[in-house]
Design an enzyme around this catalytic site. Sequence first.
Site, mmCIF file in Angstrom:
data_model
loop_
_atom_site.group_PDB
_atom_site.id
_atom_site.type_symbol
_atom_site.label_atom_id
_atom_site.label_comp_id
_atom_site.label_asym_id
_atom_site.label_seq_id
_atom_site.Cartn_x
_atom_site.Cartn_y
_atom_site.Cartn_z
ATOM 1 N N SER A 60 0.815 -1.381 0.024
ATOM 2 C CA SER A 60 0.026 -0.056 -0.314
ATOM 3 C C SER A 60 0.855 1.286 0.023
ATOM 4 C CB SER A 60 -1.208 0.011 1.312
ATOM 5 O OG SER A 60 0.021 -0.328 2.544
ATOM 6 N N ASP B 119 6.473 -2.797 11.290
ATOM 7 C CA ASP B 119 6.089 -4.567 10.593
ATOM 8 C C ASP B 119 5.315 -5.210 12.060
ATOM 9 O OD1 ASP B 119 8.036 -6.805 8.921
ATOM 10 O OD2 ASP B 119 6.161 -6.852 9.672
ATOM 11 N N ASN C 221 4.924 -14.590 8.248
ATOM 12 C CA ASN C 221 3.470 -13.000 8.097
ATOM 13 C C ASN C 221 2.466 -13.209 9.291
ATOM 14 O OD1 ASN C 221 3.595 -9.801 7.309
ATOM 15 N ND2 ASN C 221 2.388 -10.070 5.957
ATOM 16 N N SER D 78 -11.540 -15.341 5.538
ATOM 17 C CA SER D 78 -12.126 -15.479 4.090
ATOM 18 C C SER D 78 -12.302 -16.508 4.111
ATOM 19 C CB SER D 78 -10.436 -15.982 3.328
ATOM 20 O OG SER D 78 -10.788 -15.680 2.401
ATOM 21 N N TYR E 287 -1.839 -19.974 1.655
ATOM 22 C CA TYR E 287 -2.917 -18.233 2.133
ATOM 23 C C TYR E 287 -4.009 -18.990 2.524
ATOM 24 C CZ TYR E 287 -6.193 -14.692 1.546
ATOM 25 O OH TYR E 287 -7.485 -13.706 2.242
ATOM 26 N N LYS F 150 -5.476 -18.358 7.025
ATOM 27 C CA LYS F 150 -6.431 -17.914 7.721
ATOM 28 C C LYS F 150 -7.437 -18.928 8.350
ATOM 29 C CE LYS F 150 -6.738 -13.741 5.823
ATOM 30 N NZ LYS F 150 -6.583 -12.735 6.245
ATOM 31 N N ARG G 225 -19.161 -16.917 -7.489
ATOM 32 C CA ARG G 225 -18.418 -16.098 -6.592
ATOM 33 C C ARG G 225 -19.791 -15.014 -6.032
ATOM 34 N NH1 ARG G 225 -15.069 -19.373 -7.864
ATOM 35 N NH2 ARG G 225 -13.030 -19.271 -7.527
HETATM 36 C C1 WQD Z 1 -12.516 -14.571 -8.972
HETATM 37 C C2 WQD Z 1 -12.841 -15.293 -10.243
HETATM 38 C C3 WQD Z 1 -11.611 -16.413 -11.317
HETATM 39 C C4 WQD Z 1 -9.177 -12.817 -12.921
HETATM 40 C C5 WQD Z 1 -9.006 -14.584 -3.720
HETATM 41 C C6 WQD Z 1 -9.116 -15.231 -2.762
HETATM 42 C C7 WQD Z 1 -9.324 -14.710 -2.059
HETATM 43 C C8 WQD Z 1 -9.668 -13.690 -1.619
HETATM 44 C C9 WQD Z 1 -9.923 -13.255 -2.968
HETATM 45 C C10 WQD Z 1 -8.249 -11.793 -0.561
HETATM 46 C C11 WQD Z 1 -12.142 -16.469 -9.920
HETATM 47 C C12 WQD Z 1 -11.821 -15.217 -12.413
HETATM 48 C C13 WQD Z 1 -9.930 -13.520 -11.901
HETATM 49 C C14 WQD Z 1 -9.189 -13.192 -14.060
HETATM 50 C C15 WQD Z 1 -10.660 -14.777 -14.340
HETATM 51 N N1 WQD Z 1 -8.376 -12.827 -1.441
HETATM 52 N N2 WQD Z 1 -10.510 -14.320 -12.634
HETATM 53 N N3 WQD Z 1 -9.590 -13.301 -14.703
HETATM 54 O O1 WQD Z 1 -10.470 -16.532 -6.881
HETATM 55 O O2 WQD Z 1 -12.339 -16.248 -5.762
HETATM 56 O O3 WQD Z 1 -10.699 -15.451 -4.333
HETATM 57 O O4 WQD Z 1 -9.364 -13.392 -4.223
HETATM 58 O O5 WQD Z 1 -8.452 -11.773 0.690
HETATM 59 O O6 WQD Z 1 -9.302 -15.401 -0.331
HETATM 60 O O7 WQD Z 1 -9.129 -16.629 -2.706
HETATM 61 O O8 WQD Z 1 -10.662 -13.899 -6.803
HETATM 62 O O9 WQD Z 1 -10.437 -12.127 -8.381
HETATM 63 O O10 WQD Z 1 -8.663 -13.539 -7.618
HETATM 64 O O11 WQD Z 1 -11.023 -14.388 -8.720
HETATM 65 O O12 WQD Z 1 -11.601 -14.838 -14.918
HETATM 66 O O13 WQD Z 1 -7.776 -12.445 -14.575
HETATM 67 O O14 WQD Z 1 -12.061 -14.540 -10.835
HETATM 68 O O15 WQD Z 1 -11.438 -17.688 -11.629
HETATM 69 O O16 WQD Z 1 -13.709 -17.671 -10.221
HETATM 70 P P1 WQD Z 1 -10.675 -15.545 -5.806
HETATM 71 P P2 WQD Z 1 -10.277 -13.159 -8.140
#
Ligand code: WQD
Length: 345
Positions: A39, A61, A103, A128, A153, A157, A235
């Site tokens: 950030s 940190d 971390n 999560s 990751y 959690k 999702r």
């Molecule tokens: C969402 C959907 C991809 C990118 C992760 C972590 C979760 C949280 C949120 C931190 C999936 C698809 C993605 C792209 C795509 N992390 N996608 N093209 O994997 O559900 O969750 O991030 O808090 O803990 O697991 O999120 O946004 O990566 O993917 O098609 O370029 O979008 O396949 O179906 P995800 P995401």
Amino acid sequence: MKTERILVTGGTGYIGSHTVVELQQAGYPVVIIDNLSNSDRAVLDGIERITGIRPDFVEGDCTDIDVLRALFAKYTDIKGIINFAASKAVGESMQKPILYYRNNLNTLMNLLELMGPNDVKGIVFSSSCTVYGEPDVNPVTEKSPIKKATSPYGNTKQISEEIITDVINAGAPFKSVILRYFNPVGAHPSAEIGELPNGVPQNLIPYLTQTAIGIRKELSVFGDDYNTPDGSCIRDYIDVVDLAKAHVIAVERMLMDRSDEKIEIFNLGTGRGVSVLELINAFERSTGVTVPHKIVGRRAGDIEKVWADPTYANNVLGWVASTPLDDTMRSAWAWQCRLRERGIM
Ligand code: WQD
């Protein structure tokens, strides 16, 4: 202004910064600690432009317990903690497991060790939906089975939730509320703060908005051969401001002793499953901006479908994710446009 100060670790990050805004607007003094690894200090300017209050900030940190000891010695009025400080990229965690365990777990253990001696009443933990893995049944409730994590990751959690449970069951003089997020998306309606990933975005929405504005050539949709209505993954996309508001309710719940439970767990989602292709359509419909995209192969490790049953949080916390998806898409786009105006991206 309330007297209980809230410590927000990772408070210049995406969800952290939106939570700081909501805490300030609820009257809480805040101190942020962040190592700025994912950030930027400029986020403090954005928060101040929204609320008129510049949060106290300590660059540091949380894996260094002496840094935290010094913070508690300076801020003796901390009564609640919201812990966002963690590494959070699923893919990166596969390559750097030790970094993730060190971390994420050392940060949490340091905080838990210092809460009692500093008379802190409660900690909100950022968990999560990844703890559920590929659910057998959707929607997912807090009682749905925890599946073996598919990434370091996700495992951090799960282990963090167990550490909190063991510490509190051992008689720690404080409480915890564990919030299991689904997929946080969008930005503050002011477009003063939002998601600002370093490098090539891993998450869908930042990659989508960067494609829409022309930074990226084309969005790759990772698979359309899943067992879902349109073949793409499903999702539960939750507006980041709705998510932030839940954190204020959660920390207040502990400060005001509104529950007899020492540990509570809540799913924070909309209860609405949305596919990747549906999300692209929602973005294009709500903004009028086209997103060039193509179907490619599946991404390793992706869950096919997961969305929340948020009834428990709705009923017990009195919290609902109420922002319409189209408004969230517009906020994400407005933020991307603001970054362009500022020459940041
Ligand atoms: C969402 C959907 C991809 C990118 C992760 C972590 C979760 C949280 C949120 C931190 C999936 C698809 C993605 C792209 C795509 N992390 N996608 N093209 O994997 O559900 O969750 O991030 O808090 O803990 O697991 O999120 O946004 O990566 O993917 O098609 O370029 O979008 O396949 O179906 P995800 P995401």
